[in-house]
Scaffold this motif. Structure first.
Motif, PDB file in Angstrom:
ATOM      1  N   SER A   1      38.502  32.644  25.244  1.00 17.80           N
ATOM      2  CA  SER A   1      38.435  34.024  24.708  1.00 17.80           C
ATOM      3  C   SER A   1      40.319  34.009  24.087  1.00 17.80           C
ATOM      4  O   SER A   1      40.066  34.249  22.922  1.00 17.80           O
ATOM      5  CB  SER A   1      37.922  34.733  25.748  1.00 17.80           C
ATOM      6  N   TYR A   2      41.057  34.335  25.489  1.00 19.51           N
ATOM      7  CA  TYR A   2      42.118  34.824  24.667  1.00 19.51           C
ATOM      8  C   TYR A   2      43.087  33.273  23.516  1.00 19.51           C
ATOM      9  O   TYR A   2      43.588  33.950  22.764  1.00 19.51           O
ATOM     10  CB  TYR A   2      43.177  34.603  26.446  1.00 19.51           C
ATOM     11  N   ARG A   3      42.860  31.882  24.385  1.00 19.88           N
ATOM     12  CA  ARG A   3      43.253  30.711  23.156  1.00 19.88           C
ATOM     13  C   ARG A   3      42.744  30.635  21.872  1.00 19.88           C
ATOM     14  O   ARG A   3      43.886  30.177  20.927  1.00 19.88           O
ATOM     15  CB  ARG A   3      43.107  29.465  23.625  1.00 19.88           C
ATOM     16  N   VAL A   4      41.526  31.215  21.566  1.00 17.23           N
ATOM     17  CA  VAL A   4      40.730  31.322  20.824  1.00 17.23           C
ATOM     18  C   VAL A   4      41.734  32.447  19.575  1.00 17.23           C
ATOM     19  O   VAL A   4      42.157  32.058  18.495  1.00 17.23           O
ATOM     20  CB  VAL A   4      39.617  31.565  21.156  1.00 17.23           C
ATOM     21  N   LEU A   5      41.767  33.621  19.836  1.00 17.87           N
ATOM     22  CA  LEU A   5      42.154  35.184  19.669  1.00 17.87           C
ATOM     23  C   LEU A   5      43.485  35.200  19.356  1.00 17.87           C
ATOM     24  O   LEU A   5      43.777  35.445  18.691  1.00 17.87           O
ATOM     25  CB  LEU A   5      41.590  36.262  20.708  1.00 17.87           C
ATOM     26  N   ARG A   6      44.056  34.429  19.770  1.00 23.39           N
ATOM     27  CA  ARG A   6      45.742  34.165  19.679  1.00 23.39           C
ATOM     28  C   ARG A   6      45.442  32.706  18.551  1.00 23.39           C
ATOM     29  O   ARG A   6      46.752  32.986  17.909  1.00 23.39           O
ATOM     30  CB  ARG A   6      46.281  33.672  21.003  1.00 23.39           C
TER      31      ARG A   6
ATOM     32  N   LEU B   1      43.669  32.756  16.568  1.00 22.27           N
ATOM     33  CA  LEU B   1      42.441  33.162  15.392  1.00 22.27           C
ATOM     34  C   LEU B   1      44.632  34.313  14.732  1.00 22.27           C
ATOM     35  O   LEU B   1      44.092  34.698  13.134  1.00 22.27           O
ATOM     36  CB  LEU B   1      42.019  33.948  15.005  1.00 22.27           C
ATOM     37  N   ALA B   2      45.052  34.880  15.495  1.00 21.78           N
ATOM     38  CA  ALA B   2      45.680  35.717  15.229  1.00 21.78           C
ATOM     39  C   ALA B   2      47.249  34.980  14.548  1.00 21.78           C
ATOM     40  O   ALA B   2      48.105  35.620  13.897  1.00 21.78           O
ATOM     41  CB  ALA B   2      46.370  36.307  16.703  1.00 21.78           C
ATOM     42  N   GLN B   3      47.569  34.193  14.509  1.00 17.89           N
ATOM     43  CA  GLN B   3      49.055  32.514  13.709  1.00 17.89           C
ATOM     44  C   GLN B   3      48.551  32.844  12.224  1.00 17.89           C
ATOM     45  O   GLN B   3      47.252  33.016  11.934  1.00 17.89           O
ATOM     46  CB  GLN B   3      48.543  31.539  14.618  1.00 17.89           C
ATOM     47  N   PRO B   4      49.383  33.239  11.870  1.00 21.43           N
ATOM     48  CA  PRO B   4      49.785  33.282  10.360  1.00 21.43           C
ATOM     49  C   PRO B   4      49.241  31.457   9.591  1.00 21.43           C
ATOM     50  O   PRO B   4      49.784  30.876  10.496  1.00 21.43           O
ATOM     51  CB  PRO B   4      51.069  33.545   9.606  1.00 21.43           C
TER      52      PRO B   4
END
Length: 164
Positions: free
Chosen positions: A154-159, A161-164
């Motif tokens: 989950s952390y990797r996926v959210l990170r 998604l947060a990348q520009p």
């Protein structure tokens, strides 16, 4: 000649927003427009492509958030099934349950804000019943291990998604 003062990021954003608002509120060009037909057709094609790409991205985001929420919801139930694991672990289990519930609520609220939430929240299915202290401890090890793996993904996926 003195250099012109730099605009603050907030002022730049406000100027861009007002410029885009003006464009958005502009009336469409009439049929007497002097723009070439081929140009207009190419622009329409690009708008449709961008709309399709945006819809595809929103679908993927909705699916990702939905899977994340469903996983957290599952772990809420599994952690509840571990109630009474041991007096020493009780406070830690309580804290973990609250943290997972808060995370699931945050994801659900974001889905609602984005208009991606299903009409009804999922309901908890049947959870395992740990009849003995040994089963609760063994179940606790398994649940904690799988929860840790789930949270890492989950952390990797959210990170991502947060990348520009």
């Amino acid at each position: 000649m003195s250099p012109e003062p730099a605009l603050s990021p907030a002022l730049q954003l406000l100027l861009w927003h007002s410029a885009l608002w003006t464009v958005q509120e502009a009336t469409p060009l009439g049929p007497a427009s002097s723009l070439p037909q081929s140009f207009l057709l190419k622009c329409l094609e690009q708008v449709r492509k961008i709309q399709g790409d945006g819809a595809a991205l929103q679908e993927k985001l909705a699916g990702c958030l939905s899977q994340l929420h469903s996983g957290l919801f599952l772990y809420q139930g599994l952690l509840q099934a571990l109630e009474g694991i041991s007096p020493e672990l009780g406070p830690t289990l309580d804290t973990l349950q609250l943290d997972v519930a808060d995370f699931a609520t945050t994801i659900w609220q974001q889905m609602e804000e984005l208009g991606m939430a299903p009409a009804l929240q999922p309901t908890q299915g049947a959870m395992p019943a740990f009849a003995s202290a040994f089963q609760r401890r063994a179940g606790g090890v398994l649940v904690a291990s799988h929860l840790q793996s789930f949270l890492e993904v989950s952390y990797r996926v959210l990170r991502h998604l947060a990348q520009p």
